[in-house]
Design an enzyme around this catalytic site. Structure first.
Site, PDB file in Angstrom:
ATOM      1  N   PHE A 222     -16.774 -10.731 -30.278  1.00 21.74           N
ATOM      2  CA  PHE A 222     -15.958 -11.907 -30.607  1.00 21.74           C
ATOM      3  C   PHE A 222     -16.829 -13.145 -30.467  1.00 21.74           C
ATOM      4  CE2 PHE A 222     -13.353 -15.587 -29.795  1.00 21.74           C
ATOM      5  CZ  PHE A 222     -12.357 -15.474 -30.751  1.00 21.74           C
TER       6      PHE A 222
ATOM      7  N   ASP B 128     -24.456 -15.086 -26.810  1.00 21.60           N
ATOM      8  CA  ASP B 128     -23.219 -15.859 -26.745  1.00 21.60           C
ATOM      9  C   ASP B 128     -22.712 -15.783 -25.309  1.00 21.60           C
ATOM     10  OD1 ASP B 128     -20.636 -16.805 -26.778  1.00 21.60           O
ATOM     11  OD2 ASP B 128     -20.080 -15.833 -28.663  1.00 21.60           O
TER      12      ASP B 128
ATOM     13  N   LYS C 240     -16.702 -23.326 -23.082  1.00 20.11           N
ATOM     14  CA  LYS C 240     -15.653 -23.068 -22.077  1.00 20.11           C
ATOM     15  C   LYS C 240     -15.770 -23.918 -20.799  1.00 20.11           C
ATOM     16  CE  LYS C 240     -13.377 -19.264 -24.033  1.00 20.11           C
ATOM     17  NZ  LYS C 240     -13.903 -18.170 -24.855  1.00 20.11           N
TER      18      LYS C 240
END
Ligand SMILES: *Cc1c(COP(=O)(O)O)cnc(C)c1O
Length: 391
Positions: A133, A218, A247
């Site tokens: 993802f 990532d 985040k």
């Protein structure tokens, strides 16, 4: 407004793209969230890994307040004291990643990394992993694997392919001298909390080096202490060429970043930009967040608390549990039945957790969660996960 009124308004006006919970949250403190009636919930989601520092951390609050009354916005063509401070601090986090592109979200950092990889290598192809993802915009979505995110949005970008995760042979075959970049999560988050093996990450580095391909990791979910190191890749002694993060970077304020190594070329004026990227408000929040991560040793806390929680979870004897896995305070409990029913029961008992795919309960608590709160979490999990699976 009471809970019912708030829910009605959101139900009426929402775009419809979110599956809404029947729970109105208005305040947070540390690892606790509070609903409109003041009822306390233990947050084991951290807003999908944003609130690593906990909610309403006083140092973040102060930094935001101060910077908001000084200067909120400034395009990156003009240097700024807070941005300079952040650039200096963030490029010290990983040896060899001395440059940074600042943006506003995870998916934007992935988009930037893909553009940088193509402009740097002059190649088109990107190899990603199955279950990966990387975000919801077109480039990131093209690297994202699960068809539930992709269906209905084709055509996606050409040049993207997927290989099985943790499979060195498959990666070796897929990467050619026409591959611009390989992109990997160090622990697959949305895909079900699957940690990479050290051998896999090290082999990925070697394969990329052999073929002049850039390695993108990532770390949007795994970054900033979550797995017990500042970045998860640091468990394996590997340096990527591009590292995407977002985040919890700015303590909850929207911000993304790409850390950039020396193999990345051709990043010249005009190649890429972002209106909000590197704005002083987010930079000030990020400077404060990085300082808190160091002062409170959040990576060390995640390591110790993750070990403590994992040991306790492994002692829960339940035939409903297939496997418990993870790294630091990023933990997945794979069930034999769908996760949704367990998440609902947890929420009834005032614990907010996440799913990761259909059958995995994902725990991403703020790294400041207390041992008392972990004990409570385990007690509730022991009760909920051992209940007879009737549905
Ligand atoms: C959350 C996440 C993203 C996307 O971040 P957004 O800020 O929602 O765009 C990308 N990659 C990983 C690994 C993530 O966990």
């Amino acid at each position: 407004m009471n809970a019912q009124e708030i829910i009605e308004i959101e139900t009426k006006h929402t775009s419809g793209t979110y599956a809404k919970q029947p729970l109105v949250i208005v305040r947070g403190q540390g690892a606790s969230l509070f609903d409109v009636d003041g009822v306390e919930y233990l947050d084991c989601s951290s807003g999908h890994g944003v609130a690593n520092l906990g909610h309403a951390h006083p140092k973040i609050v102060e930094a935001i307040y101060k910077q908001a009354s000084t200067l909120i916005t400034l395009f990156e063509t003009f240097p700024n004291d807070k941005r300079a401070e952040l650039m200096k601090k963030i490029t010290l986090l990983v040896d060899g990643l001395d440059k940074v592109f600042l943006c506003n979200s995870g998916t934007e950092s992935v988009e930037a990394a893909f553009k940088f990889a193509r402009i740097s290598t002059g190649r088109k192809n990107i190899v990603a992993a199955m279950r990966a993802f990387h975000g919801r915009t077109y480039g990131s979505l093209s690297a994202t694997f699960n068809k539930k995110y992709r269906e209905g949005f084709e055509p996606l970008l050409p040049g993207f392919g997927h290989v099985p995760y943790n499979n060195i042979g498959a990666l070796d075959k897929a990467v050619t001298d026409e591959t611009a970049a390989v992109i990997l999560e160090v622990v697959q988050g949305e895909g079900g909390v699957y940690p990479a093996s050290a051998e896999y990450i090290q082999a990925a580095r070697r394969i990329c080096d052999e073929r002049g391909t850039l390695l993108i990791v990532d770390e949007i979910q795994t970054g900033f202490g979550r797995t017990g190191k500042m970045f998860a890749i640091q468990h394996f002694g590997v340096t990527p060429d591009l590292l995407t993060c977002a985040k919890s970077l700015a303590g909850g304020v929207p911000m993304g970043a790409v850390l950039i190594g020396k193999n990345v070329k051709n990043l010249t004026p005009g190649v890429h930009s972002s209106t909000f990227g590197g704005n002083p408000l987010s930079c000030a929040a990020a400077v404060a967040a990085l300082a808190v991560m160091e002062e409170e040793d959040l990576p060390g806390q995640a390591e110790a608390k993750g070990k403590y929680l994992m040991e306790k979870l492994n002692k829960i004897k339940s035939t409903n549990i297939r496997e418990v896995r993870g790294l630091g305070l990023m933990i997945g409990i794979e069930m034999k039945q769908k996760a949704a029913r367990y998440l609902k029961k947890l929420q009834e008992k005032k614990i907010i957790a996440l799913n990761a795919g259909m059958t995995v309960i994902r725990l991403l608590p703020p790294l400041v969660i207390t041992y008392g709160q972990i004990d409570r979490l385990v007690d509730v999990l022991a009760e909920v996960l051992t209940e007879e699976a009737s549905e």
